[in-house]
Each structure stands twice: as structure tokens, then as C-alpha cells.
Design an enzyme around this catalytic site. Structure first.
Site, PDB file in Angstrom:
ATOM      1  N   ARG A 126       0.856  -1.193   0.000  1.00  0.00           N
ATOM      2  CA  ARG A 126       0.000   0.000   0.000  1.00  0.00           C
ATOM      3  C   ARG A 126       0.886   1.234   0.000  1.00  0.00           C
ATOM      4  O   ARG A 126       1.727   1.405   0.901  1.00  0.00           O
ATOM      5  CB  ARG A 126      -0.936   0.040   1.209  1.00  0.00           C
TER       6      ARG A 126
ATOM      7  N   GLU B 195       4.344   7.189   2.841  1.00  0.00           N
ATOM      8  CA  GLU B 195       5.164   6.002   3.052  1.00  0.00           C
ATOM      9  C   GLU B 195       4.704   4.886   2.156  1.00  0.00           C
ATOM     10  O   GLU B 195       3.628   4.962   1.549  1.00  0.00           O
ATOM     11  CB  GLU B 195       5.148   5.564   4.525  1.00  0.00           C
TER      12      GLU B 195
ATOM     13  N   ASN C  23       4.090   0.800   2.281  1.00  0.00           N
ATOM     14  CA  ASN C  23       3.979  -0.337   3.198  1.00  0.00           C
ATOM     15  C   ASN C  23       4.169  -1.648   2.457  1.00  0.00           C
ATOM     16  O   ASN C  23       3.472  -1.917   1.475  1.00  0.00           O
ATOM     17  CB  ASN C  23       2.586  -0.355   3.835  1.00  0.00           C
TER      18      ASN C  23
ATOM     19  N   SER D 179      -3.032  -2.535   6.020  1.00  0.00           N
ATOM     20  CA  SER D 179      -4.346  -2.814   6.604  1.00  0.00           C
ATOM     21  C   SER D 179      -5.459  -2.001   5.956  1.00  0.00           C
ATOM     22  O   SER D 179      -5.231  -1.183   5.072  1.00  0.00           O
ATOM     23  CB  SER D 179      -4.317  -2.559   8.108  1.00  0.00           C
TER      24      SER D 179
ATOM     25  N   LYS E 183      11.902   2.987   6.054  1.00  0.00           N
ATOM     26  CA  LYS E 183      11.883   4.393   5.629  1.00  0.00           C
ATOM     27  C   LYS E 183      13.203   4.823   4.998  1.00  0.00           C
ATOM     28  O   LYS E 183      13.250   5.744   4.190  1.00  0.00           O
ATOM     29  CB  LYS E 183      11.535   5.283   6.820  1.00  0.00           C
TER      30      LYS E 183
ATOM     31  N   LYS F  51      11.175  11.529  11.084  1.00  0.00           N
ATOM     32  CA  LYS F  51      10.550  10.209  11.225  1.00  0.00           C
ATOM     33  C   LYS F  51      11.591   9.156  11.550  1.00  0.00           C
ATOM     34  O   LYS F  51      12.670   9.161  10.953  1.00  0.00           O
ATOM     35  CB  LYS F  51       9.874   9.799   9.913  1.00  0.00           C
TER      36      LYS F  51
ATOM     37  N   GLU G  68       9.122   0.962  10.873  1.00  0.00           N
ATOM     38  CA  GLU G  68       7.685   1.022  10.602  1.00  0.00           C
ATOM     39  C   GLU G  68       6.898   1.311  11.863  1.00  0.00           C
ATOM     40  O   GLU G  68       7.385   1.143  12.962  1.00  0.00           O
ATOM     41  CB  GLU G  68       7.218  -0.360  10.079  1.00  0.00           C
ATOM     42  N   GLY G  69       5.673   1.740  11.681  1.00  0.00           N
ATOM     43  CA  GLY G  69       4.762   1.732  12.820  1.00  0.00           C
ATOM     44  C   GLY G  69       4.020   3.030  13.034  1.00  0.00           C
ATOM     45  O   GLY G  69       2.815   3.047  13.131  1.00  0.00           O
TER      46      GLY G  69
ATOM     47  N   ARG H 158      -7.836   7.479   4.314  1.00  0.00           N
ATOM     48  CA  ARG H 158      -7.883   7.646   5.770  1.00  0.00           C
ATOM     49  C   ARG H 158      -7.922   9.114   6.072  1.00  0.00           C
ATOM     50  O   ARG H 158      -7.125   9.886   5.530  1.00  0.00           O
ATOM     51  CB  ARG H 158      -6.626   7.051   6.424  1.00  0.00           C
TER      52      ARG H 158
END
Lengths: 514, 514
Positions: free
Chosen positions: A134, A156, A158, A163, A336, A398, A402-403, A489
Site C-alpha cells: 500500500r 510512506e 507499506n 491494513s 523508511k 521520522k 515502521e509503525g 484515511r
């Protein structure tokens, strides 16, 4: 995006209109599985010990306005992004260079790399690899130009556990339904109209991606029934998002799958002598399945590895003959640092993986400038920009891994940098802030309505199934490559964090505007 | 039904098997709208003031065993039942005789009749009438015979607000899904197998019934958009059951519908001079719809009429040109007194409405003997049976009006009768108890699992659209007549009340056995 009509969007609702919209939305969402398990802050676990309650997933009441040209560009370049990241994942030597810069400062990346090396030592036995990717973007309007057209800038990329593909399909159907039943006032239907709403086909497309891997695996080597294994967190509030992929996989593709909590991996899976992965469901111990494809919806965060057991489990799965979604190298391709080296101005890396210049230039146009915080020339300049309160306000700092949840924004950067030991600096990147156009919407979350300014983030899903080259270099063959729907989102613009799962946003759909 | 294998059903589950079955069921149910709003005893209203929480509808873990011959007979005779009850509803004179016996003792029936008379005085303007019926049965095994085959005996016939058609379709899909994903242990799959499970098509079929009426209504007389109006209770915990019909009506038939709380009827509807019914949604006051069909999911119980306003509302709707589902005469046709006079041994009434003897005899075979408690010979005998504790244990005493919750069972009958003023006796009927075969199952309800002996009640839905004869007698024409799926409601056998809505049962599906 800032014409008066856009600023009047969404329309003001009378209390009767709002009541109708909300009751229609609340019933439709539960009736169609647009739901999450309630947070313990909403329903304490003691009040529902068996976990039967559910609530409407955080959603926007209206589809958010989104520039048509940006939407189409995002979907249009997803196949190029799939190709790019599959090429990166195939290029172990190149990735090694990336990882070596992080290995001393990011223990998690180091452990992933060691796990890869341990498998490599024995030899990988599966040359197919699946990515359910994604790519996340925001609309950017250059603040230095008074009349610039909106562009798409990547937030970013993924490569693991992307999800909301299950819920995203449903929220676009919800918004279309609300339009169909007159829940949007007539004044809004000049903008919210059938041909402006975009259905996301993510649930079905991602399931077809898993099914493609399952089929490419071939016949059972052990004459056992075949299955796909979802490696999951337990408990999982966002379980319906994942379940919708399971259901689509069974109903549309006829493929059986099971959910296995990551921490129970070693209890219920084993390997044959040729590393065929076997799964014996605890619920039916007399039947053992052969696993064709491992779909990680866990294992992406250090929190998923509280014990050495989980690292052993990851190694055990990675060693197996099952197709991994993703493999460890694909997982690492999503760090990243990779995004940063691709997006560092004048980077030579993009053309290494995307030799076709016209394709590469479209991808490049979606990069926001990203700087390393290392000892390179670009790194030194970045540190200056970040330390100065005047320039820092245009940036975000950043962490490489990830996260989310740990970004440092704008004026918070200089004091944070000051407190950071110099050796820790390369664990971060500095990224120019994307400046999204002003938008408004209303979000329903835990039964509460929040209205106001919002920021939207477009995620474009991609499916890529490829065969790794036998030499371990950037060769190989792409077997499947398709765009797989989208996610919008939306979060309140006072918050500077983005994940719906993290508790700050909502699932949305696009209402395209020219 | 009492062979050893049946008594071993459902299979015992290991704790791992039960865990898998429950988690699979709980997620599937929410993902597919097999849900209810939680009872205040489960989630206090104060904790979810905006009403966003939902929970799995009460369901059985396993499909209950049901004799194939009974299931097929129940579905097979539904068209005859539709014909029977539409003929009764068309025969005002005959119904008048029934009502006159009740009018002094059952105020509700009296008020319904007066409402009918008030409309009649001005003249009915709509000669079409819709019934979405449900005929409820239990399997009966004659206790006086050691080897009798199971038969189907009618419990009641619903002519208004027949519920659970929306959820019933889903629970049969759930049980098929649980079988498909191996949630039933291998030992059970000799009984639970694909060709033994019966899908209920009730949600879709009932929607098609509403759509048939909507279409038969014809073109708008006012050049306004047309709609179906669901008259509902507010709040409604069982809202998803109703919503599934709304969604099917829109998606499968392209028909718009609205939900209108019964008590708000007079606020939002009006009549044109020719009694065309107009509805202006409070949420969009600029658009007025012409109502083709009124679908009552409220108004069946005296509790729905707290003020004279609700009686005025019922009169207002009944007078209108919209097709009623049901009309007041159809509503009255469903009173228990009608069931009683049809089922009184040697009654002449059945052949009045079903002249075809072969059809009538199949219907007759599903009647359990029912006695009036009046001054007739049969009534006098019934009072003797009911007053004697020895014979009373084979009977149930039921009030004539709809609803449930007030039945008097077996040994409780004699003391109840003794306390009942003689003049009140005719408000009740005495019915021979149906003796169902012993069955076991497990019910999930409010997160709690209840295992043990159960009793199942088969409801068969029927759609009938007819034209009343212009003379008000038993003439007319049936335009649509079809069986519309089924409901299996299962309750613990220690409870003697039957409604899932009343809080004691669960929605189930049939696993047919020979």
C-alpha cells in the site's frame, strides 16, 4: 481545491438531517461488517469478557473531496511502484547497503537482517514472493505558489500488513448507499454524485492476490489439503478488516485460510524434511494442512517480538517452502531508509530499479524531498534545516522503522534533535512536510461525532507476485502485477498522527473533484 | 428423531474446538449483520448513549436436527395457508362473527374492528392487500404411540410483523460457513453436511413481496417519487432484521423505503383529497413521497397504542390509498380465535375457505386440537379438561390476542382458571400441547453459552398479494402467492416461552434428517 464551494463542503446539516444520516450510517455499517471490536476505553473488557460486542468502525459521514487528477495518478502508478519494490526486494546486495547503515542503531532491522542471513545460509527453498503493498499519499499544494495545481506526495510505502483493505471496500459502498437513500442534503449532491464516488475493490483484489500465490505454489507435496495462513495479533480489534479478506478468499477464490496468532506459530506449525510448512489447527488435530502462503498481519513491529520465541517463529516461517507475504527482504524494502534514499534529490537509485525513464519520472514526481541525518553532504544540510526553528516548521522527523506514533513535527524538531545523541541521528530521516489543502468533514468514532478541519491520506493497494532470480541479484520474473483498490484515511487536522488503528483517524472514501 | 445418533447430537467439543467455533461464529456474525443492538441489561444505555454498539444475535452453534418430511410439508403447504388467510381476510362477514365473540373481552380486538368500521363507512379506496405471513409449527410426536412418525403441528399463524426473515437468511448461511471452514468436528459431519442444510431465502423473498405490492400500486397519482413505508417501533433492538429487508428491497428490486416510528405517523404523513398517502421525511422536508405500501413492524400489540393518537394514526393509514401489509381485516384474521375455530374438531370453517378437499386435508393435518372456552359443547368439555390437574398437563391456555408472554402451561392452568372471572374465559383458548422430540443444542446469547435440551419452532414465511372483491365478501383475486423461506427458532426446553425477541430463544437453521 480551495474554491468557495469546496470550503462549503460538507454541507451543514439540520438536526433532523443529521439524525437520519447517523441512524442510517450506524445501522448500515453493522449490517455490512464495517465494524471494529470496541476499545477497552469504550467497553471495559470485564463488561464483555467473551468479546461479542462490536461497534461501527471510525468512519467519515461524508466522502472527502479529492482531486480527480491526483486520484487517477495514484492508482495509475501503482503497478510501477509494485515493480519498483519487488525489484528492491530481489536486490539483496543493494538492500544490504541500506541495512548496514541502520544495523547498529535499529535493533529490529538488524534482527530481521540476521534472520534473512540465517535462512540464506541454509538456502531459500521458495523462489516465489508475494507483496500486498500500500502506497500512502497526501495531496500537496505548494505553499510558495499562489496558484499551483494539487499534486500527490508519498507519505510512506507499506510492504507488510497493509491494513484496511477489507473495511475500505465497505466504506465506499456505505457512502454510495447514503447518497442513494437521500442521506445527503440536496444542496450537496452537486458534489456528491454517483460518478464522483469511487468504489474501492480492495477486499476482493487483495484476496485475489493471496489466491494467485496459493495457486502458483502448485500441488501439495505431501498430499495434504492446502491452505493460506494469516499470521495475526491476538487480540485484534480490527479483526473484521482481516476477516473480509478471508471471506473473499473463500467465496470468490475457493481458498481455505486459517488465522494463527503469531505467538502460537511454533505450537501449531512444523516443517517436513524438505521444509514444506505444515499447519495443524488446534481445533481439528486430526487434519494437517500444507501451507502455500503466509500472510503476515503481525510481526511488523518490535512489540510483536516480546520473546526470542517470536524471532524463532519468524525464522521458522521464513525458512519454510511457503510463499511469504512478505518475505523478510520485502519487509526490509519497506523501511523508511529505502524511501529516503530513493527520494533524496538526485538519487541514482530510482533508475537502477526502474530503467524506463518515463515510468521513473512519474514515480519521482510523487516523492517529497527526504534527507538522511547522516554524515553525507545532504545529511549535514538536513541537520542545519532541522536545528533551525524557522526552517524546521516545514519538516517532519521520522524514525526509520515502521509503525508510526513516534514522528516529530515542525517546531518540536529542534529541541528533540538537541536531546538526541549524535549516534542516534541516522535512525531518523527528515522529510519536507506535505501541505494538504484545507478540507472539512465529520467523523463518527466510538459513538462520538467530531466535526472540523481534516487531512486525508490516500493509500493505493498493489498486488505483486514475483519469482526471485537464482543468483540473488536483481533478476527474476513478475508473475502478477496489479493495482488493488484504495483506502482514504481521514484524521482531524489538529492531530498530527495518521493511523486509524492508532486511534486518531477514520476510514473514508473519495469524492472526486476536478 | 430419537435414534441414538440423534441423542448424541450435537457432538461434544473439546475446549479448542469450542474456542474455534465460537471465534469463527462471533466474527462472521458481525461481519454479516447477524446482529442485534445489545439489551440494556447487557450494555446500559448510559454507556452507549448514541447506540453504536451491536452484538451477535442470539444463535445456535449448530443447525438443529429437523425431520425432512416435516420441513418439506411445512414449506409445501404455505401457498395453501396464504390462500386460506387471504380468503379469511376478504370475508368481512365471517370475521365479524369471530370478532363479536371477542369484542367485549378483548379491547384491542374491539378497537381494531372499530377502526375497520370507521374506514368502511367512508369506503375503502385500495382493493389490493399484502400479507407477509409466517406460519409457526413444532414437530409433534404422539406420546400415546411408541413408534409414531413425526408430524408438524401449527403453533400460530402470524399475519402482522412476522419477524426474523432478515436474520434467518443469515443464520442458515452462517451454519453453512461453519461447516465449510471445519468448525464442526469430523464426527458430526455425517449429520451436518451440505445437502442436509437448508438455506432460508426469507430476506430476499419478503423484499420481493413488498416490491410486488409496490409495483401493483401503479403509477404515482401525484407525480411524486414512490416509496414503501416501514412503520416501526422506536427504539428497536432487532433493527438489523428489518434493515436487511430494506437493503434487499433497494438492491434487488430498486425500491426506496423509509422507516417511520409508529408514534410519529401523524407528524410526517398526510393524505391528498383522494386519500393518496404522502410522506415527507423529516430529514428532507423539500421532497414528499407517495406511499405505495405500508409495512407494519409495529402496531401489533396494545403496547404500541399508549395514546388515542396511535389509534388515529392506524385509522389514518388504513383509510389511505396505500396498500397495507397487513390491512386491519388481515391483522384480525391472525387472531388466535380464528386459529381456534378452524382447528376445533369437525369445524365446518376450513372447507369454506379451502374448497379443494385434498388441499384442506393437508392443512387440517397441521392443526393441533384447539378448544374454545365458551358456552358451546366443545367449550364446556374444554373447561373440564382444563380444570382437572391430571388432564390439564397436556394443554396450554392462550390469550386470543397476539404477542406471547402470557401463555399458561399445563399444571398452572387449573389455579389460573379458578382465579379467572367466568366472563373472561372466552378470551382464552385451550390447545393440546405439542410434544416435540428431545433435542440438544448450544445457544450463544449476550456472550453467554447455554447448552442443553432445546425445542425448535419452524416458521414458514408466505407472501400473498390479492385484490379484494368489490362486494366485501369472499371473492377477489390472488395476484401473488409464494412460499418465502423459513425461520427456525430454538429455545431451551426448560423455558416455556418461545420468542427470540422476548428474550428466551435463538435463531437457528435446519439440518434435515430422514
Amino acid at each position: 481545491m480551495t474554491t468557495p464551494s469546496h470550503l462549503e463542503y460538507p454541507p451543514e446539516l439540520s438536526s433532523e438531517e443529521e439524525r437520519y444520516l447517523l441512524s442510517t450510517l450506524k445501522d448500515w455499517s453493522i449490517a455490512h461488517g464495517l465494524a471494529v471490536r470496541p476499545a477497552p476505553s469504550f467497553v471495559p473488557t470485564a463488561e464483555d469478557p467473551s468479546g461479542v460486542l462490536a461497534t461501527t468502525a471510525p468512519v467519515t459521514l461524508f466522502p472527502s473531496l479529492f482531486p480527480r487528477v491526483c486520484f487517477e495518478e495514484g492508482l495509475g502508478i501503482q503497478k510501477a511502484y509494485n515493480k519498483l519494490y519487488s525489484a528492491i526486494a530481489r536486490d539483496e546486495k543493494w538492500l544490504q547497503g541500506i541495512v548496514e547503515e541502520l544495523i547498529d542503531i535499529d535493533e529490529f532491522t538488524g534482527k530481521l537482517w540476521q534472520t534473512h542471513l540465517a535462512v540464506k545460509k541454509e538456502g531459500y527453498v521458495q523462489d516465489l514472493s508475494l507483496g500486498l503493498f500500500r502506497s500512502d499519499y497526501m495531496v500537496h499544494i505548494d505553499p510558495s505558489s499562489s496558484n499551483s495545481s494539487p499534486g500527490l506526495k508519498q507519505v510512506e510505502f507499506n510492504t507488510i500488513a497493509s491494513s484496511f483493505g477489507g473495511l475500505s471496500s465497505r466504506v465506499s459502498t456505505l457512502h454510495k448507499y447514503l447518497l442513494a437513500v437521500g442521506a445527503y442534503p440536496a444542496s450537496a449532491t452537486t458534489m456528491i454524485k454517483a460518478d464522483a464516488l469511487r468504489q474501492s475493490k480492495s477486499a476482493s483484489s487483495l484476496a485475489h492476490g493471496l489466491a494467485a500465490a496459493h495457486k502458483a505454489y502448485g500441488l501439495s507435496r505431501t498430499k495434504r489439503p492446502l491452505c493460506v495462513l494469516f499470521i495475526v495479533q491476538d487480540p485484534e480489534r480490527n479483526v473484521f478488516d482481516q476477516r473480509h479478506l478471508e471471506y473473499a478468499l473463500l467465496e470468490e477464490c475457493g481458498v481455505r485460510s486459517f488465522r494463527l496468532p503469531f505467538q502460537e506459530t511454533l505450537l501449531h506449525t512444523s516443517q517436513d524434511s524438505d521444509r514444506t510448512l505444515l499447519y495443524t489447527p488446534p481445533s481439528s488435530s486430526s487434519t494437517t494442512y500444507e501451507v502455500t502462503t503466509i500472510y503476515f498481519r503481525a510481526g511488523y513491529s518490535p512489540d510483536d517480538y516480546p520473546r526470542e520465541d517470536e524471532w524463532n517463529a519468524r525464522l521458522h516461517l521464513e525458512k519454510s517452502r511457503a510463499i511469504k507475504c512478505p518475505s523478510i527482504l520485502t519487509h526490509l524494502a519497506g523501511c523508511k531508509k529505502v524511501q529516503q534514499v530513493l527520494a533524496t534529490p538526485h538519487s541514482p537509485h530510482l533508475k537502477r530499479f526502474l530503467p524506463d525513464e518515463s515510468v521513473a519520472s512519474r514515480v519521482l514526481a510523487t516523492f517529497a524531498p527526504i534527507y538522511p541525518l547522516d554524515e553525507s553532504e545532504a545529511g549535514k544540510e538536513a541537520k542545519k534545516l532541522a536545528a533551525d526553528p524557522v526552517s524546521a516548521v516545514r519538516y517532519v522527523l521520522k524514525p526509520q522503522r515502521e509503525g508510526g506514533g513516534n514522528n516529530i513535527y515542525r517546531k518540536s524538531i529542534p529541541p528533540f534533535l538537541e536531546s538526541l545523541p549524535a549516534a542516534q541521528c541516522p535512525a531518523y530521516i527528515l522529510m519536507e512536510m506535505i501541505e494538504p489543502p484545507p478540507l472539512r468533514n465529520a467523523i463518527l468514532r466510538n459513538g462520538e461525532l467530531h466535526k472540523g478541519g481534516v487531512i486525508g491520506e490516500l493509500g493505493v493497494y498493489g498486488v505483486c507476485l514475483w519469482k526471485n532470480g537464482s543468483d540473488g541479484g536483481d533478476t527474476g520474473e513478475i508473475l502478477q502485477n496489479f493495482e488493488a483498490g484504495y483506502l482514504l484515511r481521514t484524521k482531524g487536522d489538529q492531530s498530527e498522527e495518521g493511523g486509524v488503528a492508532a486511534g486518531f483517524g477514520a476510514v473514508d472514501s473519495c469524492c472526486l473533484v476536478d
